[in-house]
Motif scaffolding. Structure first.
Motif, mmCIF file in Angstrom:
data_model
loop_
_atom_site.group_PDB
_atom_site.id
_atom_site.type_symbol
_atom_site.label_atom_id
_atom_site.label_comp_id
_atom_site.label_asym_id
_atom_site.label_seq_id
_atom_site.Cartn_x
_atom_site.Cartn_y
_atom_site.Cartn_z
ATOM 1 N N LYS A 183 25.274 -10.890 -89.580
ATOM 2 C CA LYS A 183 26.045 -10.287 -90.668
ATOM 3 C C LYS A 183 27.510 -10.247 -90.247
ATOM 4 N N CYS A 184 28.183 -11.364 -90.459
ATOM 5 C CA CYS A 184 29.562 -11.523 -89.979
ATOM 6 C C CYS A 184 30.493 -11.710 -91.173
ATOM 7 N N SER A 185 31.212 -10.659 -91.520
ATOM 8 C CA SER A 185 32.077 -10.717 -92.704
ATOM 9 C C SER A 185 33.296 -11.610 -92.502
ATOM 10 N N LYS A 186 33.639 -11.911 -91.239
ATOM 11 C CA LYS A 186 34.799 -12.761 -90.955
ATOM 12 C C LYS A 186 34.422 -14.211 -90.675
ATOM 13 N N LEU A 187 33.154 -14.547 -90.839
ATOM 14 C CA LEU A 187 32.680 -15.894 -90.528
ATOM 15 C C LEU A 187 33.392 -16.940 -91.378
ATOM 16 N N ARG A 188 33.979 -17.956 -90.692
ATOM 17 C CA ARG A 188 34.690 -19.020 -91.386
ATOM 18 C C ARG A 188 33.952 -20.354 -91.296
ATOM 19 N N ARG A 189 33.360 -20.628 -90.136
ATOM 20 C CA ARG A 189 32.682 -21.916 -89.955
ATOM 21 C C ARG A 189 31.292 -21.688 -89.364
ATOM 22 N N PHE A 190 30.320 -22.367 -89.949
ATOM 23 C CA PHE A 190 28.950 -22.266 -89.460
ATOM 24 C C PHE A 190 28.352 -23.648 -89.381
ATOM 25 N N SER A 191 27.641 -23.922 -88.285
ATOM 26 C CA SER A 191 26.959 -25.199 -88.108
ATOM 27 C C SER A 191 25.597 -24.944 -87.490
ATOM 28 N N CYS A 192 24.572 -25.571 -88.053
ATOM 29 C CA CYS A 192 23.220 -25.462 -87.504
ATOM 30 C C CYS A 192 22.525 -26.812 -87.614
ATOM 31 N N HIS A 193 22.155 -27.372 -86.498
ATOM 32 C CA HIS A 193 21.424 -28.629 -86.466
ATOM 33 C C HIS A 193 20.022 -28.382 -85.907
ATOM 34 N N TYR A 194 19.036 -28.819 -86.645
ATOM 35 C CA TYR A 194 17.634 -28.767 -86.231
ATOM 36 C C TYR A 194 17.075 -27.340 -86.220
ATOM 37 N N TRP A 195 16.587 -26.911 -87.358
ATOM 38 C CA TRP A 195 15.784 -25.685 -87.413
ATOM 39 C C TRP A 195 14.896 -25.702 -88.656
ATOM 40 N N GLY A 196 13.694 -25.175 -88.527
ATOM 41 C CA GLY A 196 12.729 -25.066 -89.606
ATOM 42 C C GLY A 196 11.491 -25.877 -89.238
ATOM 43 N N LEU A 197 10.495 -25.850 -90.041
ATOM 44 C CA LEU A 197 10.295 -25.119 -91.280
ATOM 45 C C LEU A 197 10.143 -23.639 -90.950
ATOM 46 N N GLY A 198 10.765 -22.796 -91.738
ATOM 47 C CA GLY A 198 10.672 -21.401 -91.409
ATOM 48 C C GLY A 198 11.186 -20.503 -92.507
ATOM 49 N N TYR A 242 22.297 -30.119 -90.249
ATOM 50 C CA TYR A 242 21.514 -31.346 -90.151
ATOM 51 C C TYR A 242 20.075 -30.940 -89.841
ATOM 52 N N LYS A 243 19.169 -31.361 -90.706
ATOM 53 C CA LYS A 243 17.756 -31.000 -90.587
ATOM 54 C C LYS A 243 17.569 -29.485 -90.537
ATOM 55 N N LEU A 244 18.269 -28.809 -91.414
ATOM 56 C CA LEU A 244 18.033 -27.383 -91.629
ATOM 57 C C LEU A 244 17.004 -27.290 -92.746
ATOM 58 N N ARG A 245 15.775 -27.014 -92.375
ATOM 59 C CA ARG A 245 14.666 -27.137 -93.313
ATOM 60 C C ARG A 245 14.334 -25.771 -93.914
ATOM 61 N N VAL A 246 15.034 -25.451 -94.994
ATOM 62 C CA VAL A 246 14.796 -24.203 -95.727
ATOM 63 C C VAL A 246 14.666 -24.545 -97.213
ATOM 64 N N PRO A 247 13.920 -23.753 -97.993
ATOM 65 C CA PRO A 247 13.682 -24.102 -99.398
ATOM 66 C C PRO A 247 14.834 -23.765 -100.331
ATOM 67 N N TYR A 248 15.679 -22.802 -99.968
ATOM 68 C CA TYR A 248 16.780 -22.447 -100.861
ATOM 69 C C TYR A 248 17.955 -21.914 -100.059
ATOM 70 N N LEU A 249 19.161 -22.081 -100.633
ATOM 71 C CA LEU A 249 20.386 -21.568 -100.034
ATOM 72 C C LEU A 249 21.283 -21.034 -101.142
ATOM 73 N N LYS A 250 21.990 -19.924 -100.830
ATOM 74 C CA LYS A 250 22.896 -19.319 -101.797
ATOM 75 C C LYS A 250 24.237 -19.041 -101.122
ATOM 76 N N PHE A 251 25.302 -19.621 -101.672
ATOM 77 C CA PHE A 251 26.650 -19.476 -101.122
ATOM 78 C C PHE A 251 27.528 -18.688 -102.088
ATOM 79 N N ALA A 252 28.461 -17.900 -101.521
ATOM 80 C CA ALA A 252 29.454 -17.214 -102.343
ATOM 81 C C ALA A 252 30.687 -16.948 -101.497
ATOM 82 N N SER A 253 31.745 -17.729 -101.745
ATOM 83 C CA SER A 253 32.992 -17.560 -100.985
ATOM 84 C C SER A 253 34.144 -18.189 -101.766
ATOM 85 N N ASN A 254 35.257 -17.482 -101.809
ATOM 86 C CA ASN A 254 36.458 -18.029 -102.451
ATOM 87 C C ASN A 254 37.116 -19.112 -101.615
ATOM 88 N N GLN A 255 36.838 -19.128 -100.294
ATOM 89 C CA GLN A 255 37.481 -20.079 -99.395
ATOM 90 C C GLN A 255 36.631 -21.309 -99.090
#
Length: 421
Positions: A249-264, A285-298
């Motif tokens: 829970k990082c309110s200042k998060l600007r960049r996120f990268s995740c390679h290879y995770w899931g199914l989960g 890359y190969k982030l195996r999740v069924p749904y994603l929700k984004f909300a950011s002005n930047q």
């Protein structure tokens, strides 16, 4: 006077017989190596840079953190500053294991140089040596300039690297409460390791960047109470657990990268995204999740390469310029939200953003809802053309991409190409 070190070629490490004619600091075995090194050395070749006084014996170099020593006449030895390629800024260009041992091709993002590390047999990364390319990120004169003026080509006191070992949990826990650490890297020693199963749940009030690479984490807590200033998170093979104890829970998060995770269970990812309202870039890359929700002005770019299980994508991103869903084989629906109950009010008055939205759908299998959402986005200007055989409306731009991905796409949809807009 030259530094008290062996005169090895700056490129290949062989015994040198040549020296830079201008600064007399760099040694080379041949003209070819000298020419190859010049694109890096020319940035530092010349006289040392002072602040408001000359460097004297006993000064600590702010780049390499070594103490300036005296020569035989009592004068400061100004040459001899060497900085290794920073561990946290190494980008992998390929890894090969074979009869000749381990070979790592890397790019240093601090000096933009490519180099190779090799080791024999079952060598780990720490047992390899640089055998091609510059051995140092920086090599030249000592300096007493303020560290913040030196960029990334320096040894950082606020960087901590913990490599997989039997004591790694103790090393992590020993950092609890440390106010100096701004970059924390927890990684394997060249091979994926789940043997030690470390936990990251400590207080690091000034931590800004976290890198977790090829280490099977059992617990990750990055929260306002523990790590309130995290801006960058990079993960690769973070865990083998399908339902990990990850709370981010990082309110200042600007960049996120995740390679290879899931199914989960995708809840930890979407919980993170719900708090990341200042997110600028999302790479996976190969982030195996069924749904994603984004909300950011930047939010500027989203890369969901080989999101093979992604079915639903929802986003509020008024500044989005790039959406990459290459090889997303089951993406049925995309929802672009025009407004957000909180974030829309934080946009400038009369806000308008007219930059074109690019969408990469090479080898993707899109449902009708996803196609309709892209085609009717007000900043998408691509031409909707028929696919090769399945009339997906996104063919003919960028070819079929990776042959393996094309084969998987055919398995899902019966054939056809992707597109890049």
């Amino acid at each position: 006077m030259p530094p008290k070190e062996s005169k090895a070629c700056a490129i290949c490490g062989k015994s040198s017989g040549l020296v830079c004619g201008k600064c007399k600091a760099m040694n080379y075995c041949s003209r070819d190596c000298q020419k190859q090194h010049w694109k890096f050395h020319k940035k530092t070749c010349g006289k040392p840079v002072f602040v408001d006084r000359p460097i004297v014996v006993g000064d600590k170099c702010t780049r390499c953190l070594e103490t300036v020593e005296a020569d035989a006449h009592g004068n400061p030895i100004l040459i001899g500053c060497r900085v290794p390629h920073p561990e946290h800024m190494q980008q992998s260009l390929g890894t090969m294991y074979g009869g000749d041992g381990l070979r790592l091709d890397l790019m240093c993002q601090a000096c933009n140089a490519n180099y190779r590390r090799t080791g024999s047999g079952m060598a780990t990364k720490s047992e390899t040596q640089i055998t091609r390319g510059p051995k140092w990120c920086f090599e030249g004169f000592h300096t007493i300039l303020p560290a913040e003026r030196l960029g990334d080509r320096r040894i950082k006191k606020d960087l901590v690297v913990i490599t997989a070992n039997k004591d790694m949990q103790e090393q992590i826990d020993a950092l609890d409460g440390n106010e100096e650490v701004t970059v924390l890297r927890i990684c394997s020693d060249g091979y994926y390791s789940s043997e030690y199963a470390p936990c990251l749940k400590i207080k690091l009030p000034n931590l800004k960047e976290v890198q977790l690479e090829d280490v099977g984490m059992t617990q990750i807590y990055l929260t306002p109470e523990l790590t309130p200033n995290v801006e960058i998170i990079t993960m690769q093979n973070p865990t083998e657990d399908d339902d990990p104890d990850f709370v981010i829970k990082c309110s200042k998060l600007r960049r996120f990268s995740c390679h290879y995770w899931g199914l989960g269970n995708p809840e930890w990812v979407n919980t993170m995204l719900a708090h990341a309202t200042k997110l600028e870039s999302f790479d996976s890359y190969k982030l195996r999740v069924p749904y994603l929700k984004f909300a950011s002005n930047q939010l500027d770019n989203i890369r969901l390469h080989r999101a093979e299980c992604l079915e639903y994508l929802e986003l509020y991103a008024p500044r989005l310029t790039m959406l990459d869903v290459q090889a997303a084989y089951d993406l049925d629906e995309i929802k672009f939200n025009d407004t957000h109950p909180v974030l829309t009010q934080k946009l400038p008055k009369n806000f308008q953003f007219n930059q074109e939205l690019e969408v990469n759908t090479v080898n993707a299998c899109l449902g009708e809802g996803a196609k309709h959402a892209i085609a009717h986005h007000p900043r998408f200007y691509g031409d909707l053309e028929e696919g090769d055989s399945d009339d997906d409306g996104f063919g003919g731009f960028g070819g079929s991409g990776n042959p393996m991905e094309a084969m998987f796409r055919q398995m899902h949809s019966g054939g056809g190409g992707g597109g890049f807009f």
